[in-house]
Design a protein around this motif. Sequence first.
Motif, short mmCIF file in Angstrom:
data_model
loop_
_atom_site.label_atom_id
_atom_site.label_comp_id
_atom_site.label_asym_id
_atom_site.label_seq_id
_atom_site.Cartn_x
_atom_site.Cartn_y
_atom_site.Cartn_z
N ARG A 289 10.07 -8.90 -10.57
CA ARG A 289 10.49 -9.45 -8.91
C ARG A 289 9.56 -11.14 -9.50
O ARG A 289 8.15 -11.27 -9.17
CB ARG A 289 10.04 -9.33 -7.94
CG ARG A 289 10.23 -9.64 -6.25
CD ARG A 289 9.61 -8.86 -5.47
NE ARG A 289 10.61 -9.98 -4.24
CZ ARG A 289 9.69 -10.56 -3.53
NH1 ARG A 289 8.28 -11.04 -3.77
NH2 ARG A 289 10.83 -11.30 -2.19
N THR B 143 6.11 -15.00 -5.93
CA THR B 143 6.25 -15.88 -4.84
C THR B 143 5.25 -16.80 -4.98
O THR B 143 3.94 -16.93 -4.72
CB THR B 143 5.09 -15.41 -3.99
OG1 THR B 143 6.67 -14.01 -3.75
CG2 THR B 143 5.12 -15.31 -2.35
N THR C 90 1.63 -10.17 -4.86
CA THR C 90 1.03 -9.27 -3.58
C THR C 90 2.47 -8.66 -3.54
O THR C 90 2.50 -7.39 -3.17
CB THR C 90 0.52 -9.37 -2.82
OG1 THR C 90 1.44 -10.59 -2.39
CG2 THR C 90 -0.94 -10.20 -3.02
N PHE C 91 3.54 -9.08 -3.49
CA PHE C 91 5.13 -8.91 -3.60
C PHE C 91 5.96 -7.62 -4.91
O PHE C 91 7.01 -7.55 -4.62
CB PHE C 91 6.31 -9.81 -2.83
CG PHE C 91 5.17 -10.09 -1.67
CD1 PHE C 91 4.61 -9.19 -1.04
CD2 PHE C 91 4.91 -11.74 -1.16
CE1 PHE C 91 3.65 -9.61 0.67
CE2 PHE C 91 4.24 -12.19 -0.63
CZ PHE C 91 3.18 -11.11 0.59
N HIS D 103 6.84 -5.51 -7.15
CA HIS D 103 6.74 -4.46 -7.23
C HIS D 103 5.78 -3.39 -7.24
O HIS D 103 4.91 -3.41 -8.41
CB HIS D 103 7.74 -4.18 -8.02
CG HIS D 103 8.85 -4.35 -7.94
ND1 HIS D 103 9.89 -4.55 -7.26
CD2 HIS D 103 10.24 -4.70 -9.10
CE1 HIS D 103 11.19 -4.46 -7.22
NE2 HIS D 103 10.97 -5.30 -8.61
N GLY E 45 3.10 -3.68 -5.41
CA GLY E 45 1.95 -4.70 -5.28
C GLY E 45 1.14 -5.26 -5.90
O GLY E 45 0.33 -5.36 -5.96
#
Lengths: 305, 305
Positions: free
Chosen positions: A9, A12, A33-34, A36, A38
């Motif tokens: 991912r 962010t 933190t987002f 996969h 975490g």
Amino acid sequence: MENLIEAIRPTTFIESKSLSRLFDADITIAAETFQHTGSFKFRAAYNVALNVPNSHIITASSGNFGQALALACQILNKKCTVVMPDTSAKVKVEGVKSFGATVDLVETSKIGRVERVDQLMRENPEAYRASAYDDFLVIEGNATLGVEIAKSGKQFDFLVSPVGGGGLVSGIITGLCRHGSTAEVIGAEPRLANDAARSLKEGKIVNNEYEPQTVADGARTLSLGLHNWNVIKTGVKEIIEVSEENIKEAVKILFTYSNLKVEPTGALSLGAVLENPKQFDGKKVCLIVSGANVDMKVYKKILES
Amino acid sequence: MENLIEAIRPTTFIESKSLSRLFDADITIAAETFQHTGSFKFRAAYNVALNVPNSHIITASSGNFGQALALACQILNKKCTVVMPDTSAKVKVEGVKSFGATVDLVETSKIGRVERVDQLMRENPEAYRASAYDDFLVIEGNATLGVEIAKSGKQFDFLVSPVGGGGLVSGIITGLCRHGSTAEVIGAEPRLANDAARSLKEGKIVNNEYEPQTVADGARTLSLGLHNWNVIKTGVKEIIEVSEENIKEAVKILFTYSNLKVEPTGALSLGAVLENPKQFDGKKVCLIVSGANVDMKVYKKILES
């Protein structure tokens, strides 16, 4: 998904007006933190699982790498065994199990994790022994984050990254370098686990004598990895040592001002700014927030502190 | 920044594998927790401040809209006055002040907020009176979120949005509609403040008799706005009423499984799934998580509950 870039991912990016005002600096957070599972560890874990030919992978991990490797192996249909100390955060043990991996809990007072992996490797000679941080495939996986930062279109003066075993920071340096970024890379390490800072001063890898009991459990490593050290010794400008108080304060600031749930290790980069705010005055700073896997009880205790 | 799209921060889409497994649905979160001032309200507030000719804007807001309008006015060099009940969350009062706006705290037992704004408007006849939710400019501002969702490339079966005054959900419907999305829009409202659910059943706006004391403080509205009602009465498929317990449970789940810090109002959409998980079984669901501004004490108490 047979492609690393498709599997991960993108980070962010949060240009934080409130943090920027608080520190008189132009602060951008790169939040993993987002990612996969975490934390940034999925980048490395997936790259390992994707590229080794073995169908069974064994690793020792206090948590985030284990969880990441478990998911990577699940996606790629490989068997995964994770050796964890029986003192690991419950949320991390459960995370690993939930992705179908075998958790091998060890009483670290009786047998070392390395020894236990040795045992398992003797029993499973066909398996691949994955290091959570010291492996070219780990550095290459984490380099994808450096590439994303370099391609973000923002020219940073400083980039601050947590340092444990050194896999993240060496990956970032590798990725930034390939895309001609001129940002200076600063490591952020718990003062209680300052082997990387001492290594940089002495010009050689220095070990912690025992596993440091910092609240930043992702940085409870005995030493930098050898592959990482080769990148870090010239690629890191300095390592800022962060007190336990400033690690916790950084967790609270990220909660209040940036609406981010962050694990203590992930808050090290902001902790470094708290240690020495003048250094960042008026600068363009990218703070790597590496993960968010923290037990609810531990987190509540930090908010209360 | 004279352009709405340039001023706002795109929403943060998180395809949550862990939530999807938990609910047997394909769940994507659209998180407005990293929007400027920590909630979706900045979209509307900026659109209002940008488009009205007045150089002074007065509003009544329990918090998020006030903070958002304060920042919007600061960016656009306008004067801003925010009337707030003296029971407002401290973090929200401080937020408004930090953006240079005037906070007018009222004891709501002695004078209503609307009356106080009436007073202020008499004293400042040149000012614009901004509604936190019932204004075409508010709907248009929030429509940008609907457009982002429609353009995300994912065909959702359901889109679940918190409902207070109805500005968010009517904006989303407006934005989705313009881009031909076929997603069904479901509202999520606290059971303690179920005026929108009753309105939809009765086919006309129904008021709450007094300000409902739900933990979801962003939904403590007396009724839907008239402009919003015109969009909602045909655009919303149904409104799911969420118990206080499920609002808090949703805050905890978003913390644990999605690493998101969310205010209770922002957790209403997941709360709706908790109320009726079967409805979402196997469906592609977009949950709007509308904001993150919650006092640390309130948040800790919810994690403990």
